[in-house]
Design a protein around this motif. Structure first.
Motif, PDB file in Angstrom:
ATOM      1  N   GLY A 119       0.805  -1.219   0.000  1.00  0.00           N
ATOM      2  CA  GLY A 119       0.000   0.000   0.000  1.00  0.00           C
ATOM      3  C   GLY A 119       0.834   1.263   0.000  1.00  0.00           C
ATOM      4  O   GLY A 119       0.549   2.217  -0.740  1.00  0.00           O
ATOM      5  N   LYS A 120       1.879   1.307   0.814  1.00  0.00           N
ATOM      6  CA  LYS A 120       2.713   2.511   0.905  1.00  0.00           C
ATOM      7  C   LYS A 120       3.445   2.777  -0.408  1.00  0.00           C
ATOM      8  O   LYS A 120       3.627   3.930  -0.811  1.00  0.00           O
ATOM      9  N   GLY A 121       3.857   1.693  -1.069  1.00  0.00           N
ATOM     10  CA  GLY A 121       4.529   1.870  -2.354  1.00  0.00           C
ATOM     11  C   GLY A 121       3.602   2.472  -3.391  1.00  0.00           C
ATOM     12  O   GLY A 121       3.988   3.372  -4.148  1.00  0.00           O
ATOM     13  N   LEU A 122       2.358   1.978  -3.417  1.00  0.00           N
ATOM     14  CA  LEU A 122       1.388   2.514  -4.376  1.00  0.00           C
ATOM     15  C   LEU A 122       1.037   3.961  -4.057  1.00  0.00           C
ATOM     16  O   LEU A 122       0.906   4.795  -4.960  1.00  0.00           O
ATOM     17  N   LEU A 123       0.883   4.279  -2.782  1.00  0.00           N
ATOM     18  CA  LEU A 123       0.554   5.651  -2.386  1.00  0.00           C
ATOM     19  C   LEU A 123       1.647   6.626  -2.825  1.00  0.00           C
ATOM     20  O   LEU A 123       1.361   7.718  -3.327  1.00  0.00           O
ATOM     21  N   ALA A 124       2.889   6.226  -2.632  1.00  0.00           N
ATOM     22  CA  ALA A 124       3.997   7.100  -3.011  1.00  0.00           C
ATOM     23  C   ALA A 124       4.012   7.343  -4.516  1.00  0.00           C
ATOM     24  O   ALA A 124       4.221   8.473  -4.986  1.00  0.00           O
ATOM     25  N   LEU A 125       3.779   6.296  -5.295  1.00  0.00           N
ATOM     26  CA  LEU A 125       3.813   6.435  -6.750  1.00  0.00           C
ATOM     27  C   LEU A 125       2.658   7.287  -7.264  1.00  0.00           C
ATOM     28  O   LEU A 125       2.835   8.171  -8.105  1.00  0.00           O
ATOM     29  N   LEU A 126       1.470   7.043  -6.744  1.00  0.00           N
ATOM     30  CA  LEU A 126       0.288   7.741  -7.253  1.00  0.00           C
ATOM     31  C   LEU A 126       0.176   9.175  -6.732  1.00  0.00           C
ATOM     32  O   LEU A 126      -0.664   9.942  -7.196  1.00  0.00           O
ATOM     33  N   SER A 127       0.986   9.508  -5.741  1.00  0.00           N
ATOM     34  CA  SER A 127       0.989  10.885  -5.231  1.00  0.00           C
ATOM     35  C   SER A 127       1.975  11.770  -5.978  1.00  0.00           C
ATOM     36  O   SER A 127       2.113  12.963  -5.678  1.00  0.00           O
ATOM     37  N   SER A 128       2.672  11.193  -6.962  1.00  0.00           N
ATOM     38  CA  SER A 128       3.632  11.985  -7.751  1.00  0.00           C
ATOM     39  C   SER A 128       2.903  13.097  -8.513  1.00  0.00           C
ATOM     40  O   SER A 128       1.755  12.932  -8.935  1.00  0.00           O
ATOM     41  N   ASP A 129       3.601  14.221  -8.692  1.00  0.00           N
ATOM     42  CA  ASP A 129       2.995  15.343  -9.417  1.00  0.00           C
ATOM     43  C   ASP A 129       2.735  14.983 -10.876  1.00  0.00           C
ATOM     44  O   ASP A 129       1.731  15.377 -11.464  1.00  0.00           O
TER      45      ASP A 129
END
Length: 404
Positions: A119-129
């Motif tokens: 989950g944390k990996g996906l959150l970091a990727l999808l929060s990219s500008d």
């Protein structure tokens, strides 16, 4: 003087005899005091009592050879009742299982700590500008590495692409909300994850627990018995794993800990179908709610052993319907666990998955992969070695743990 001499000699002889008996008496008394229930080596051996008194006598159910036919010889397989005050028995205190609600809270906390890399990996990727094709490739790779499987990965990536395109500018909270929503859809909250443990009119609910070697089937049976006892169910255990040394004793110990009886054979190599049959018969006679059958571990690529598992199920069904067949899988085995599940489902019609050691892997995607492949729900999860570290699987709790 001559008249007194015989009396004196008689008294001395009596003293000698008494003096010889005193050490024997004292030794016997010490044994009784210090070691209640000890018996001489030549004394007949009494059968070992299972919790609740149900047991199989120390005789083979049939010849130790494995048979391929459905015929079951039950002449040498009997149950017996042993008094609770039988001498020489180790007394194991009956434990009080934790309430299911409290257990779930503790397991959720442990899952948050140990299994949230996906989950944390996906959150970091999808929060990219700027989410370009390279980011989507990384999202896809993250999902595949988490053992989500190819088809579910493509399904999730396509859904996320569409949602992100519509959202445009995204806050971290929005990303988390959409990811939560899509993951919940993927894990599928519509699946029936309830255990069929309601007693029928004339027979108990019957549950078989199957799986490969070393995944923790016997431990799972014991832990699940605790869950059912905490729900006020009357449970009986059947030790049909007759080929692993001490498996029956291990299960009987679990039974004693929660105060439920165990039907077992003390002879290695007894026919597992006979033991299972006798356990269900005892469950019917004693009018219990649930009979749980522990089976021997077997590799999914061994045709003979898999056929034997099918035989156990068929023999049980001569007495009662098998309501649940739970496949125990080790979450750390990843895609290999999916291969195991496919083979077992072909032989005994799996109704649910028990996923153990989920705290030992960050690859929570195996939950989705198994369900998508088999159409069978994950019903229980294990998150530790403790006696109460088994609980019902809840979709939203699982997803929230991944994202926190």
């Amino acid at each position: 003087m001559n008249d007194i001499l015989p009396i004196i000699l008689a008294i001395l002889a009596a003293l000698v005899v008494i003096g010889g008996l005193i050490p024997v008496f004292m030794k016997t008394r010490r044994n009784i005091t210090k070691y209640p229930g000890t018996r001489d080596a030549n004394d007949p051996v009494e059968p070992v009592r299972s919790a609740g008194g149900t047991l199989l006598e120390d005789r083979p159910a049939v010849t130790p050879e494995r048979k391929s036919t459905d015929a079951v010889d039950l002449e040498d397989l009997e149950t017996a009742e042993v008094p609770d005050d039988a001498a020489g028995l180790e007394v194991i205190a009956v434990e009080t299982p934790l309430p299911v609600a409290g257990r779930l809270t503790r397991l959720r906390e442990r899952l948050v700590r140990s299994n949230n890399i996906l989950g944390k990996g996906l959150l970091a990727l999808l929060s990219s500008d700027n989410i370009d094709e390279n980011v989507w490739d990384e999202v896809e790779e993250t999902l595949l590495l988490a053992d989500l499987g190819t088809e579910p990965t493509m399904q999730l990536v396509d859904a996320l692409r569409e949602r992100v395109k519509v959202l445009g500018t995204r806050t971290p909270e929005q990303v988390k909300a959409l990811l939560r929503e899509e993951l919940i859809k993927l894990v599928d909250p519509t699946m029936d994850r309830s255990l069929r443990t309601e007693r029928h009119a004339d027979t108990p609910s019957v549950m078989m627990v199957v799986g490969v070697n070393g995944v923790g089937k016997t431990t799972t049976v014991g832990k699940l018995a605790r869950v059912l006892v905490a729900e006020d169910k009357d449970v009986l255990l059947g030790a049909a794993d007759t080929f692993r040394a001490a498996a029956a004793e291990q299960l009987a110990t679990w039974g004693q800990r929660v105060g439920v009886p165990t039907v077992k054979s003390d002879v290695d190599g007894a026919d597992p179908a006979s033991v299972a049959y006798e356990a269900v018969k005892a469950g019917i006679d004693q009018e219990v709610d649930v009979v749980m059958i522990d089976t021997a571990g077997r590799l999914q690529n061994k045709v003979g052993l898999m056929d034997e598992l099918g035989k156990v199920k068929r023999v049980i069904e001569k007495l009662a319907e098998v309501d649940e067949v739970l496949l125990v899988l080790d979450a750390t085995t990843g895609q290999n666990g999916l291969n195991q599940a496919r083979v077992f489902s072909e032989v005994v019609n799996i109704t649910g998955i028990v996923l153990t050691k989920l705290d030992g892997t960050a690859k929570g995607g195996i939950v989705v992969a198994i369900q998508k492949s088999l159409g069978v729900p994950v019903k229980l999860i294990g998150l530790g070695e403790g006696a109460d570290d088994l609980a019902p699987f809840e979709v939203e709790s699982f997803v929230d743990a991944l994202l926190n």
